[in-house]
Design a protein around this motif. Sequence first.
Motif, PDB file in Angstrom:
ATOM      1  N   PRO A  74      20.916   5.463  -4.329  1.00  0.00           N
ATOM      2  CA  PRO A  74      20.029   4.430  -5.107  1.00  0.00           C
ATOM      3  C   PRO A  74      20.738   3.094  -5.514  1.00  0.00           C
ATOM      4  CG  PRO A  74      20.788   6.241  -6.382  1.00  0.00           C
ATOM      5  CD  PRO A  74      21.124   6.565  -5.431  1.00  0.00           C
ATOM      6  N   GLY A  75      21.969   3.268  -5.328  1.00  0.00           N
ATOM      7  CA  GLY A  75      22.525   1.870  -5.691  1.00  0.00           C
ATOM      8  C   GLY A  75      22.833   1.233  -4.626  1.00  0.00           C
ATOM      9  N   ALA A  76      22.505   1.512  -3.477  1.00  0.00           N
ATOM     10  CA  ALA A  76      22.552   0.616  -2.054  1.00  0.00           C
ATOM     11  C   ALA A  76      21.975  -0.739  -2.279  1.00  0.00           C
ATOM     12  CB  ALA A  76      22.071   1.162  -1.062  1.00  0.00           C
ATOM     13  N   TYR A  77      22.452  -1.677  -1.515  1.00  0.00           N
ATOM     14  CA  TYR A  77      21.640  -3.112  -1.674  1.00  0.00           C
ATOM     15  C   TYR A  77      20.584  -3.078  -0.892  1.00  0.00           C
ATOM     16  CZ  TYR A  77      23.693  -3.792   3.162  1.00  0.00           C
ATOM     17  OH  TYR A  77      23.677  -3.515   4.583  1.00  0.00           O
ATOM     18  N   ARG A  78      19.597  -4.022  -1.347  1.00  0.00           N
ATOM     19  CA  ARG A  78      18.146  -3.998  -0.809  1.00  0.00           C
ATOM     20  C   ARG A  78      18.105  -3.790   0.624  1.00  0.00           C
ATOM     21  NH1 ARG A  78      13.384  -2.030  -1.139  1.00  0.00           N
ATOM     22  NH2 ARG A  78      11.835  -3.623  -0.413  1.00  0.00           N
ATOM     23  N   GLY A  79      18.961  -4.731   1.215  1.00  0.00           N
ATOM     24  CA  GLY A  79      18.964  -4.722   2.882  1.00  0.00           C
ATOM     25  C   GLY A  79      18.963  -3.470   3.533  1.00  0.00           C
ATOM     26  N   ALA A  80      19.894  -2.661   2.920  1.00  0.00           N
ATOM     27  CA  ALA A  80      20.068  -1.402   3.583  1.00  0.00           C
ATOM     28  C   ALA A  80      19.269  -0.299   3.159  1.00  0.00           C
ATOM     29  CB  ALA A  80      21.391  -0.784   2.902  1.00  0.00           C
ATOM     30  N   GLN A  81      18.296  -0.454   2.206  1.00  0.00           N
ATOM     31  CA  GLN A  81      17.109   0.341   2.014  1.00  0.00           C
ATOM     32  C   GLN A  81      15.752   0.203   2.684  1.00  0.00           C
ATOM     33  OE1 GLN A  81      16.282   0.025  -2.090  1.00  0.00           O
ATOM     34  NE2 GLN A  81      18.401   0.121  -2.811  1.00  0.00           N
ATOM     35  N   GLY A  82      16.023  -0.498   3.899  1.00  0.00           N
ATOM     36  CA  GLY A  82      14.860  -0.557   4.740  1.00  0.00           C
ATOM     37  C   GLY A  82      13.735  -1.966   4.342  1.00  0.00           C
ATOM     38  N   LEU A  83      13.133  -2.253   5.282  1.00  0.00           N
ATOM     39  CA  LEU A  83      12.293  -3.418   5.471  1.00  0.00           C
ATOM     40  C   LEU A  83      10.883  -3.540   4.279  1.00  0.00           C
ATOM     41  CD1 LEU A  83      12.560  -4.903   8.768  1.00  0.00           C
ATOM     42  CD2 LEU A  83      13.999  -5.657   6.943  1.00  0.00           C
ATOM     43  N   ALA A  89       3.559  -5.193   7.556  1.00  0.00           N
ATOM     44  CA  ALA A  89       2.185  -5.268   7.693  1.00  0.00           C
ATOM     45  C   ALA A  89       1.862  -6.599   8.099  1.00  0.00           C
ATOM     46  CB  ALA A  89       1.407  -4.950   6.315  1.00  0.00           C
ATOM     47  N   GLU A  90       2.451  -7.599   7.733  1.00  0.00           N
ATOM     48  CA  GLU A  90       2.367  -9.000   8.104  1.00  0.00           C
ATOM     49  C   GLU A  90       2.733  -9.148   9.649  1.00  0.00           C
ATOM     50  OE1 GLU A  90       1.292 -12.979   8.040  1.00  0.00           O
ATOM     51  OE2 GLU A  90       0.877 -11.324   6.591  1.00  0.00           O
ATOM     52  N   LEU A  91       3.837  -8.288   9.954  1.00  0.00           N
ATOM     53  CA  LEU A  91       4.334  -8.580  11.434  1.00  0.00           C
ATOM     54  C   LEU A  91       3.025  -7.693  12.295  1.00  0.00           C
ATOM     55  CD1 LEU A  91       7.884  -7.350  11.352  1.00  0.00           C
ATOM     56  CD2 LEU A  91       6.888  -9.859  11.658  1.00  0.00           C
ATOM     57  N   ASN A  92       2.510  -6.885  11.879  1.00  0.00           N
ATOM     58  CA  ASN A  92       1.705  -6.191  12.751  1.00  0.00           C
ATOM     59  C   ASN A  92       0.216  -7.148  12.816  1.00  0.00           C
ATOM     60  OD1 ASN A  92       1.992  -3.095  13.323  1.00  0.00           O
ATOM     61  ND2 ASN A  92       2.789  -3.243  11.369  1.00  0.00           N
ATOM     62  N   ARG A  93      -0.117  -7.653  11.733  1.00  0.00           N
ATOM     63  CA  ARG A  93      -1.323  -8.828  11.883  1.00  0.00           C
ATOM     64  C   ARG A  93      -0.768  -9.864  12.524  1.00  0.00           C
ATOM     65  NH1 ARG A  93      -2.877 -13.426  10.145  1.00  0.00           N
ATOM     66  NH2 ARG A  93      -0.626 -13.998   9.184  1.00  0.00           N
ATOM     67  N   GLN A  94       0.358 -10.221  12.482  1.00  0.00           N
ATOM     68  CA  GLN A  94       0.721 -11.695  13.591  1.00  0.00           C
ATOM     69  C   GLN A  94       0.563 -11.210  15.082  1.00  0.00           C
ATOM     70  OE1 GLN A  94       4.355 -13.129  12.355  1.00  0.00           O
ATOM     71  NE2 GLN A  94       3.824 -13.904  10.506  1.00  0.00           N
ATOM     72  N   GLY A  96      -1.460  -8.763  16.094  1.00  0.00           N
ATOM     73  CA  GLY A  96      -2.766  -8.394  16.383  1.00  0.00           C
ATOM     74  C   GLY A  96      -2.904  -6.969  16.185  1.00  0.00           C
ATOM     75  N   PHE A  97      -2.027  -6.031  16.095  1.00  0.00           N
ATOM     76  CA  PHE A  97      -1.978  -4.539  15.886  1.00  0.00           C
ATOM     77  C   PHE A  97      -2.678  -4.246  14.509  1.00  0.00           C
ATOM     78  CE2 PHE A  97       1.831  -5.350  18.596  1.00  0.00           C
ATOM     79  CZ  PHE A  97       1.154  -4.890  19.899  1.00  0.00           C
ATOM     80  N   ASP A  98      -3.418  -4.872  13.657  1.00  0.00           N
ATOM     81  CA  ASP A  98      -4.113  -4.627  12.672  1.00  0.00           C
ATOM     82  C   ASP A  98      -5.644  -4.253  13.160  1.00  0.00           C
ATOM     83  OD1 ASP A  98      -4.471  -7.295  13.187  1.00  0.00           O
ATOM     84  OD2 ASP A  98      -5.259  -7.651  11.140  1.00  0.00           O
ATOM     85  N   GLN A  99      -5.936  -4.649  14.595  1.00  0.00           N
ATOM     86  CA  GLN A  99      -7.188  -4.429  15.078  1.00  0.00           C
ATOM     87  C   GLN A  99      -7.357  -3.211  15.896  1.00  0.00           C
ATOM     88  OE1 GLN A  99      -8.266  -8.153  16.926  1.00  0.00           O
ATOM     89  NE2 GLN A  99      -8.414  -9.199  15.021  1.00  0.00           N
ATOM     90  N   PRO A 100      -8.411  -2.625  16.154  1.00  0.00           N
ATOM     91  CA  PRO A 100      -8.440  -1.356  17.014  1.00  0.00           C
ATOM     92  C   PRO A 100      -8.011  -1.759  18.308  1.00  0.00           C
ATOM     93  CG  PRO A 100     -10.570  -1.481  15.579  1.00  0.00           C
ATOM     94  CD  PRO A 100      -9.685  -2.817  15.201  1.00  0.00           C
ATOM     95  N   ALA A 101      -7.755  -0.878  19.386  1.00  0.00           N
ATOM     96  CA  ALA A 101      -7.225  -1.072  20.596  1.00  0.00           C
ATOM     97  C   ALA A 101      -8.059  -1.499  21.335  1.00  0.00           C
ATOM     98  CB  ALA A 101      -6.678   0.270  21.239  1.00  0.00           C
ATOM     99  N   TYR A 102      -9.642  -1.184  21.146  1.00  0.00           N
ATOM    100  CA  TYR A 102     -10.876  -1.444  21.831  1.00  0.00           C
ATOM    101  C   TYR A 102     -11.233  -3.279  21.865  1.00  0.00           C
ATOM    102  CZ  TYR A 102     -13.824  -1.024  18.168  1.00  0.00           C
ATOM    103  OH  TYR A 102     -14.545  -1.255  16.738  1.00  0.00           O
ATOM    104  N   LEU A 103     -11.059  -3.574  20.475  1.00  0.00           N
ATOM    105  CA  LEU A 103     -11.096  -4.897  20.272  1.00  0.00           C
ATOM    106  C   LEU A 103     -10.045  -5.906  20.992  1.00  0.00           C
ATOM    107  CD1 LEU A 103     -12.030  -5.058  16.590  1.00  0.00           C
ATOM    108  CD2 LEU A 103     -13.586  -5.410  18.583  1.00  0.00           C
ATOM    109  N   ARG A 104      -8.705  -5.509  20.938  1.00  0.00           N
ATOM    110  CA  ARG A 104      -7.620  -6.072  21.787  1.00  0.00           C
ATOM    111  C   ARG A 104      -7.906  -6.230  23.113  1.00  0.00           C
ATOM    112  NH1 ARG A 104      -3.133  -3.161  20.924  1.00  0.00           N
ATOM    113  NH2 ARG A 104      -3.879  -1.625  19.640  1.00  0.00           N
ATOM    114  N   PHE A 105      -8.309  -5.005  23.572  1.00  0.00           N
ATOM    115  CA  PHE A 105      -8.625  -4.985  25.146  1.00  0.00           C
ATOM    116  C   PHE A 105      -9.558  -5.848  25.474  1.00  0.00           C
ATOM    117  CE2 PHE A 105     -10.563  -2.897  28.904  1.00  0.00           C
ATOM    118  CZ  PHE A 105      -9.669  -3.134  29.656  1.00  0.00           C
TER     119      PHE A 105
END
Length: 368
Positions: A74-83, A89-94, A96-105
Amino acid sequence: MLAYILRRLALIPLTLLGIIAINFAIVQIAPGGPVEQLLAQLKNTAVSATARVGGGESVEAGRGSVGQQGATGPGAYRGAQGLDPAFIAELNRQFGFDQPAYLRFGRMIGDYLTFDLGRSYFRDRDVLDLVLDKLPVSISLGVWSTLLIYVISIPLGIAKAVHDGSRFDVLSSTAVIVGYAIPAFLFAILLIIVFAGGRYLNWFPLRGLTSDNWADLSGPARILDYFWHLTLPVTAMVIGGFASLTMLTKNSFLDEINKQYVITARAKGLSEGRVLYGHVFRNAMLLVIAGFPATLVGMLFAGSLLIEVIFSLDGLGLLGFEAVIKRDYPVMFGTLYVFSLIGLLLNLVSDLTYQLVDPRIDFATREG
């Protein structure tokens, strides 16, 4: 003939749609993706594509794994606890993976109809611009290698068929066996050591397709400089690729030479040259011509990959390979689209070449 060409051209979009759909479905179930690749870079655990080929390992990857193992409390620094999940979620939106596969295709197919191949995730450039930048290298390697392979293999295969079992056939088979047994990249390494490594001879350049001062050279000097840089990589590809076509040509001619119409032509008093080039040649060459599209496409993209890496030639083969490793989907599907389109058009050209070799073939009477 015109009706057949129009039918083949009409089938090309449907074939491209099927190829892209199958590969899109495979990608959806494959582990990893561009988001995971970017997260690995942020965590310093990513390894470059060429490092994977060479067996290299990132030093930062080892450090990152150690740091993560020792920083779970619990005392580990923030960067070691994961993103931050919101950041992921913002990366997925950028991407385009926040949309269904058929829409992307569906959106991807709509863009491809206008030849909009998208934008690379990691290179921040249009895929079409990347393909056009890399295409001259792959075209140079593929076209010159394929032409030389055909120029060498067809006469050699015919000579081996005519002199089957002779001393010439046995001795030339040694070169064919060597070409079969040793891959092109080993020949490339040998050529570098002997002719470009500086240890023995230093006759040819080792990097790039042209010299740094190419823009300052005259027209004839530019041509000489271009072929000077191509000598070693093209030679390596030719040595590694001529064997199969030589044996295909030989076996095709041997099969035709022993047929009844050849025996009849000889019995009527025709010369061996007339029999060989007037009757046997056009029938035996059909099988050889059938393999031309696959040979050229293989040389353009698959066969030149290691050659491009060894000689520092940044072509389509290396671009496609790095896109697969990094899961750069726009580049993956964009290059696949271009490769498939070139292959289908070459298949059509191959069919039309049949009629040039043997005018008896009439595509207008073919159905479907």
